[in-house]
Write a protein that holds these residues in place. Structure first.
Motif, PDB file in Angstrom:
ATOM      1  N   LEU A 117      56.615 -12.325   8.645  1.00 39.71           N
ATOM      2  CA  LEU A 117      56.085 -13.552   9.219  1.00 39.71           C
ATOM      3  C   LEU A 117      54.829 -14.024   8.491  1.00 39.71           C
ATOM      4  O   LEU A 117      54.223 -15.014   8.889  1.00 39.71           O
ATOM      5  N   CYS A 118      54.418 -13.273   7.466  1.00 34.45           N
ATOM      6  CA  CYS A 118      53.291 -13.727   6.633  1.00 34.45           C
ATOM      7  C   CYS A 118      53.781 -14.623   5.505  1.00 34.45           C
ATOM      8  O   CYS A 118      53.069 -14.848   4.529  1.00 34.45           O
ATOM      9  N   TRP A 119      55.014 -15.071   5.590  1.00 36.48           N
ATOM     10  CA  TRP A 119      55.631 -16.000   4.658  1.00 36.48           C
ATOM     11  C   TRP A 119      55.687 -15.422   3.251  1.00 36.48           C
ATOM     12  O   TRP A 119      56.249 -14.376   3.033  1.00 36.48           O
ATOM     13  N   PHE A 125      52.358  -7.896   5.291  1.00 38.16           N
ATOM     14  CA  PHE A 125      53.571  -7.964   6.105  1.00 38.16           C
ATOM     15  C   PHE A 125      53.147  -8.121   7.555  1.00 38.16           C
ATOM     16  O   PHE A 125      52.262  -7.405   8.045  1.00 38.16           O
ATOM     17  N   CYS A 126      53.757  -9.057   8.241  1.00 39.52           N
ATOM     18  CA  CYS A 126      53.435  -9.318   9.650  1.00 39.52           C
ATOM     19  C   CYS A 126      54.731  -9.366  10.457  1.00 39.52           C
ATOM     20  O   CYS A 126      55.736  -9.928  10.001  1.00 39.52           O
ATOM     21  N   TYR A 127      54.671  -8.808  11.664  1.00 39.19           N
ATOM     22  CA  TYR A 127      55.859  -8.820  12.517  1.00 39.19           C
ATOM     23  C   TYR A 127      55.421  -8.661  13.965  1.00 39.19           C
ATOM     24  O   TYR A 127      54.491  -7.893  14.266  1.00 39.19           O
ATOM     25  N   ALA A 133      53.937  -5.661  20.617  1.00 37.21           N
ATOM     26  CA  ALA A 133      52.793  -5.422  19.745  1.00 37.21           C
ATOM     27  C   ALA A 133      52.959  -6.203  18.451  1.00 37.21           C
ATOM     28  O   ALA A 133      54.079  -6.486  18.016  1.00 37.21           O
ATOM     29  N   ASP A 134      51.837  -6.540  17.858  1.00 36.16           N
ATOM     30  CA  ASP A 134      51.825  -7.147  16.529  1.00 36.16           C
ATOM     31  C   ASP A 134      51.609  -6.051  15.498  1.00 36.16           C
ATOM     32  O   ASP A 134      50.751  -5.174  15.676  1.00 36.16           O
ATOM     33  N   TRP A 154      48.356  -1.815  14.272  1.00 38.92           N
ATOM     34  CA  TRP A 154      49.140  -2.188  15.458  1.00 38.92           C
ATOM     35  C   TRP A 154      48.185  -2.760  16.502  1.00 38.92           C
ATOM     36  O   TRP A 154      47.171  -2.152  16.824  1.00 38.92           O
ATOM     37  N   THR A 155      48.528  -3.910  17.071  1.00 44.03           N
ATOM     38  CA  THR A 155      47.717  -4.520  18.124  1.00 44.03           C
ATOM     39  C   THR A 155      48.592  -4.757  19.350  1.00 44.03           C
ATOM     40  O   THR A 155      49.585  -5.495  19.273  1.00 44.03           O
TER      41      THR A 155
END
Length: 701
Positions: A117-119, A125-127, A133-134, A154-155
């Motif tokens: 999701l960080c394009w 890397f984002c998910y 959690a993010d 992890w958030t």
């Protein structure tokens, strides 16, 4: 996608049904054919729809790749494996798995082919994990050109989320973390329940983590894991399966943050990452103690006068047995006897204290070399505590704030069987008062060293009370270590974390008087653990162990224990050899003390320069010289002093021979007992070792 195909097919059918059909007269035979044709078309449509649905399901479940790359560096990359719910760090060629991190703590579900999701950012890397959690992963440059790092964050997205990542032990040996009651090397052999990753008082919590702890783990594949220092975590270890990092589940929604770095091999990984755990300048403690055997004096006395006479008698006996100049270690009880005799316990004004400095003549003990022992605890029955209450200094002790008035209530705990209070190290006035008292007592008694014990453990957490922010986790012991270091470099402390740069000696955890990993067999694993985490200057538990608080009478155990501590920084005794054993063992003890002073101390001083400059451990595992040799990863009964000397003592009862592995292919090693020379990278089987010998090899090339 399944819904997409279904809607398209229904749309085609609707359009077909809505098309006008000319009214033409057909005979009955043609009508029958038309109905047959329409049925065939309908059947064909259903069949096509069925095949397409099966195809989609097959693609999603069977044919879809089990893994996909989510980040790639220059030499390694992170892969997501959807079936095992794991992040896998591999070489780009996929020929070697460096570490596997299982993140299956989320609800059991079939995870899709994850998308970034960080394009188009190739270093991040984002998910978002099912609204739970993010996950953010960033590829970062390591401390050197040969190291790549992945920062994993992890958030939680709501307060009931517990984040938990487990690091596989399959084909990886792990080191670091925390010391435990029965130390093992590597930690693959350990079993511990999930509990806060903080230093505990092992007397109160024998299954906890104690003595020396760092949020740093090292894997034999050349991987390191370092956890953000201010993020609270719990740790669990399941033998030969994995160790798990876990965030606390609370309304605070703590993240789980750590860095995974990979290097060429395990030695380079520690040199580049682990050796730099502290970014502050390293300082040496007072190395004079290296050549002084420590004799622990535990003889009970009920007055200072009896205490002094006992010390003189013990000192004279040491001289009579020609055991050389040593340091007599007084426990806290003996120290308090001497302190009370000088009225050092009273929190008086400085002018009154000055008037008491010459109330008695300490000439009886002044010629002796000895250390005193203090703690941050005070009995609630002591004059010290009662006077503090009278003077309105309740906030000098860890306290709870009253809901009804502004006066704090000291938090009650237990220390050595007595109800006690503990020094409030967050109060500047309390710290200054305590250290002034310690300095005065030290000077007045003429002690060479001061030992601090009792800094471990979180008093608030032990009482199930939420600690103040400034004392969360291990912050108490961090502040206390800084206090202890202000006395100079002649200080000994019983537990530390994030303090390997301070000029302190560390007192190792007490051991049982037996041959188990909680006794003699745990000494070398503890030595390797302490030194790996940067704590090279330690005092091993006294010969024979001190946990039972009794004199040792087993001759073989005494000798084998003596042989190990000879090659460590300080030789420590609680059972005098004339009490334990026959006259010949007393002679052997003299020989080993001399060998320590002549052979070992110069080596430690030499390799302490490498520690000061680069942070390299003084006491090293065998893989330090053979980082690609799997045989060295699990050897827990040999160690190196620097790169030059290998020690392989007997750690099994009744044994007079053992297997010895010599590391370093291309090196040669000489046995100092026989002058025989052996090639490195070889295993010597059933090497003969008599009761009075310890195998010592020096590097010949």
């Amino acid at each position: 996608m399944k819904l997409c195909f279904t809607d398209s097919f229904q749309f085609l059918l609707r359009n077909r049904n809505q098309s006008p059909i000319p009214e033409v007269t057909w005979d009955s035979g043609l009508k029958e054919m038309n109905e047959t044709w329409k049925g065939a078309i309908a059947c064909l449509g259903v069949a096509v729809f069925f095949v397409m649905t099966i195809g989609i399901i097959y693609w999603q479940v069977v044919d879809q790749p089990n893994k996909n790359w989510i980040l790639r560096g220059n030499t390694s990359g992170l892969i997501w494996e959807r079936r095992s719910l794991s992040l896998v760090l591999q070489t780009l060629s996929e020929e070697k798995t460096l570490v596997e991190i299982n993140v299956g703590n989320f609800p059991d579900m079939e995870q899709p082919f994850v998308k970034n999701l960080c394009w188009l950012n190739k270093t991040e890397f984002c998910y978002t994990w099912d609204a739970t959690a993010d996950l953010e992963i960033s590829l970062e440059a390591g401390p050197s050109a040969g190291t790549e790092c992945y920062r994993i964050n992890w958030t939680p997205l709501h307060c009931k989320v517990t984040l938990k990542d487990c690091f596989s032990m399959t084909n990886v040996s792990w080191y670091g973390g925390a010391s435990i009651r029965a130390q093992h090397w590597p930690l693959n052999k350990v079993n511990t329940k999930s509990q806060p990753f903080v230093i505990s008082n092992l007397t109160k919590n024998p299954t906890g983590y104690g003595s020396v702890l760092e949020k740093y783990f090292l894997g034999s594949t050349g991987v390191t894991v370092t956890v953000a220092p201010d993020v609270p975590i719990s740790l669990s270890v399941e033998s030969n399966r994995h160790f798990c990092l876990e965030s606390p589940s609370s309304i605070s929604m703590f993240p789980l943050q750590y860095m995974v770095c990979i290097s060429q091999n395990i030695t380079s990984a520690h040199q580049e990452v682990g050796s730099q755990l502290s970014e502050q300048e390293r300082r040496l403690p007072n190395t004079d103690i290296l050549g002084l055997p420590i004799w622990r004096h535990y003889k009970a006395a009920d007055s200072a006068a009896k205490m002094e006479r006992g010390l003189r008698s013990f000192f004279n006996r040491l001289k009579r047995h020609h055991l050389g100049e040593g340091l007599i270690a007084l426990n806290e009880h003996s120290t308090m006897l001497l302190s009370n005799a000088d009225h050092m316990h009273l929190p008086m004004a400085s002018r009154k204290m000055h008037a008491l400095r010459h109330t008695r003549d300490p000439s009886l003990i002044k010629p002796l070399k000895f250390s005193i022992t203090l703690s941050p605890y005070t009995s609630i029955n002591s004059q010290l505590f009662l006077m503090s209450l009278q003077e309105g200094k309740e906030n000098y002790w860890l306290s709870l704030q009253s809901k009804f008035d502004s006066h704090p209530t000291p938090l009650l705990t237990k220390w050595k069987g007595q109800f006690s209070v503990r020094l409030n190290v967050t109060n500047d006035a309390a710290r200054n008062w305590y250290m002034d008292r310690v300095s005065l007592l030290w000077q007045r008694l003429g002690a060479q060293y001061v030992t601090f014990e009792g800094a471990e453990g979180n008093t608030f957490a032990e009482q199930t009370v939420q600690p103040p922010k400034e004392l969360e986790g291990d912050k108490y012991i961090g502040i206390f270590a800084l206090m202890a270091a202000t006395l100079g470099n002649s200080t000994i402390i019983s537990a530390v974390t994030r303090s390997n740069h301070l000029p302190l000696f560390i007192q190792m955890t007490p051991l049982q008087s037996d041959w188990s990993y909680a006794g003699l067999k745990g000494i070398i694993p503890s030595v390797l653990h302490y030194s790996l985490l940067g704590y090279n200057f330690f005092i091993p538990d006294a010969v024979g162990g001190t946990l039972a608080n009794e004199f040792l009478t087993e001759e073989e155990l005494y000798i084998r224990w003596l042989q190990i501590v000879t090659f460590l920084p300080v030789m420590s005794f609680s059972t005098p050899p004339w009490v334990c054993c026959d006259e010949w063992v007393l002679n052997l003890t003299r020989q080993y003390i001399q060998r320590h002073q002549d052979f070992v101390v110069p080596l430690i001083v030499k390799f302490s320069k490498e520690w000061l400059s680069w942070g390299y451990p003084i006491f090293r595992p065998l893989w330090w010289l053979s980082p690609n040799d799997p045989v060295t990863f699990t050897i827990d009964d040999e160690f190196l002093i620097g790169d030059e000397v290998l020690i392989a003592p007997i750690t099994e009862q009744g044994r007079v021979q053992r297997d010895i592995y010599l590391p370093g292919e291309g090196l040669t090693w000489m046995d100092t007992n026989t002058a025989q020379v052996f090639d490195g990278g070889t295993l010597i089987r059933n090497y003969s070792v008599s009761l009075v010998e310890v195998p010592v090899f020096v590097k010949a090339s």
